[in-house]
Design an enzyme around this catalytic site. Structure first.
Site, PDB file in Angstrom:
ATOM      1  N   ASP A  18      -7.893  -6.828   2.857  1.00 47.11           N
ATOM      2  CA  ASP A  18      -6.858  -6.758   3.891  1.00 47.11           C
ATOM      3  C   ASP A  18      -7.429  -5.923   5.021  1.00 47.11           C
ATOM      4  O   ASP A  18      -8.274  -5.065   4.795  1.00 47.11           O
ATOM      5  CB  ASP A  18      -5.587  -6.085   3.357  1.00 47.11           C
ATOM      6  CG  ASP A  18      -5.752  -4.580   3.286  1.00 47.11           C
ATOM      7  OD1 ASP A  18      -6.468  -4.107   2.389  1.00 47.11           O
ATOM      8  OD2 ASP A  18      -5.201  -3.869   4.151  1.00 47.11           O
ATOM      9  N   ASP A  38       0.866  -1.167   0.000  1.00 46.88           N
ATOM     10  CA  ASP A  38       0.000   0.000   0.000  1.00 46.88           C
ATOM     11  C   ASP A  38       0.912   1.229   0.000  1.00 46.88           C
ATOM     12  O   ASP A  38       2.013   1.177   0.536  1.00 46.88           O
ATOM     13  CB  ASP A  38      -0.875  -0.042   1.257  1.00 46.88           C
ATOM     14  CG  ASP A  38      -2.059   0.892   1.143  1.00 46.88           C
ATOM     15  OD1 ASP A  38      -2.167   1.600   0.119  1.00 46.88           O
ATOM     16  OD2 ASP A  38      -2.876   0.920   2.080  1.00 46.88           O
TER      17      ASP A  38
END
Ligand code: ZN
Length: 387
Positions: free
Chosen positions: A285, A85
């Site tokens: 996630d 990310d």
């Protein structure tokens, strides 16, 4: 409710570190560790991939050091897929909490370390180069995260910035990684993403737009025009009362090409995962299961599940708070159907005792249990729907 988008969702994501069967849940290894467990533990319970955070790894130990160690896979001894990310969400949260933590500029975000005053600069270009240093299998563009409460003008500005930054990220990525032969189109056959052949890292864009379906749609369209391998649903995905923004998730899913992987960033409550999966999202996630584990909150299946595939609205799980007195003399495992190390070998009474005396092994066993619950949830969601 299962949408047409769900019926055409991809069933696998091929990466340089193996295939991710979809849907999949990836635990957050934010700082290159899923707290309390190591890579061998994760492999042992069937975890297929993890999510790391570029912003936090830039802060420590530095992405250059990770590269010197041979990349994130070797650094962590993890040979399966890694998604990184950008850290946009985290840096905005920190700056919003306290403006002294940094500033957001038109072309970069400057974060000031609270303890040392040292600056960490995130630009669309740098975030890509840092993730290439990590050697991630899926990279994310830096996006501009709004607050759920921000007004429409603010959300529109964030969409504009997110799209502009995504174009810069795309150009930086393309200058480093061999060009994509072909990108996803609306004509791609269902459940296939032929351009994702696992020979290169992938670049995902993030769809912003807050609580406005029109802005979400506009952002998705603009990102598709640039072209990405997959897309994440960005921003805070809940209403002020904590419900999932199902309409927004659906609007975004419908605006993106079929066959493209969609990642519901940070969405992880089991019933939310089931809901988002029915809308076409296949990558999940969240810090929730591991954080809950460390707080002695462990999940268990309701009778019949996960052999029966959970559907949106089903009451398919419950959570046991192990510190409750009721577990003190309970010599059953947390979940009778679970095969994780905690359930295969230990009782609720013993796990409760470990939490009471504050032993680190309580965190490890509880974390493995909650993550194993998610592995089985994904397996159940991957079974074909009856009828
Ligand atoms: Zn278990």
């Amino acid at each position: 409710m299962t949408t047409s988008r769900a019926a055409t969702a991809p069933t696998v994501l091929r990466t340089r570190h193996g295939d991710l069967a979809l849907p999949c849940f990836l635990p957050d290894a934010t700082r290159a560790t899923v707290r309390a467990v190591d890579s061998g533990d994760l492999r042992g319970i069937g975890i297929d991939g993890i999510v790391v955070n570029a912003f936090h790894l830039l802060r420590a130990p530095g992405t250059r050091l990770v590269k010197a160690a041979g990349g994130i896979h070797r650094f962590m001894d993890w040979d399966r897929p890694v998604i990184s990310d950008s850290g946009g969400f985290q840096v905005y949260s920190l700056i919003r909490q306290d403006p002294a933590n940094g500033t957001i500029r038109p072309n970069e975000v400057i974060f000031k370390e609270p303890s040392t005053g040292e600056k960490v600069i995130l630009s669309p270009e740098k975030v890509i180069l840092s993730q290439l240093q990590l050697g991630s299998d899926v990279l994310y563009c830096l996006d501009d995260c709004t607050d759920a409460e921000d007004d429409l003008a603010e959300q529109a500005l964030a969409v504009d910035r997110t799209v502009r930054w995504a174009a810069k990220a795309r150009a930086t990525f393309d200058a480093q990684v061999r060009p994509v032969r072909r990108r996803a189109t609306r004509d791609d056959p269902p459940t296939e993403a032929g351009h994702l052949d696992g020979t290169r890292p992938y670049l995902f864009g993030v769809v912003q737009g807050g609580g406005s379906a029109a802005l979400r749609h506009e952002c998705a369209q603009a990102l598709v025009a640039i072209g990405f391998d997959g897309y994440g649903y960005g921003g805070w995905p809940f209403t002020p009362d904590g419900s999932l923004r199902v309409e927004m998730l659906a609007a975004v899913a419908e605006a993106l090409p079929p066959g493209t992987p969609l990642h519901a960033l940070g969405i992880g409550r089991p019933d939310h995962v089931v809901r988002a999966h029915a809308l076409g999202y296949t990558i999940f996630d969240c810090t929730l299961p591991t954080r809950d584990a460390r707080r002695a909150r462990l999940y268990a299946w309701r009778p019949g599940y996960p052999a029966r595939r959970p559907r949106p609205g089903d009451d398919f799980f419950e959570a046991h708070y192990l510190l409750d007195q009721v577990h003190a003399n309970d010599f059953r495992p947390v979940d009778e159907t679970c095969d994780c190390p905690a359930c295969a070998r230990h009782t609720r009474a013993y796990l409760r005792h470990l939490f009471k005396v504050g032993d680190a092994v309580a965190w490890r066993l509880a974390t493995l249990h909650n993550l194993r619950f998610y592995v089985r949830l994904m397996e159940s969601l991957r079974t074909p729907e009856p009828g």
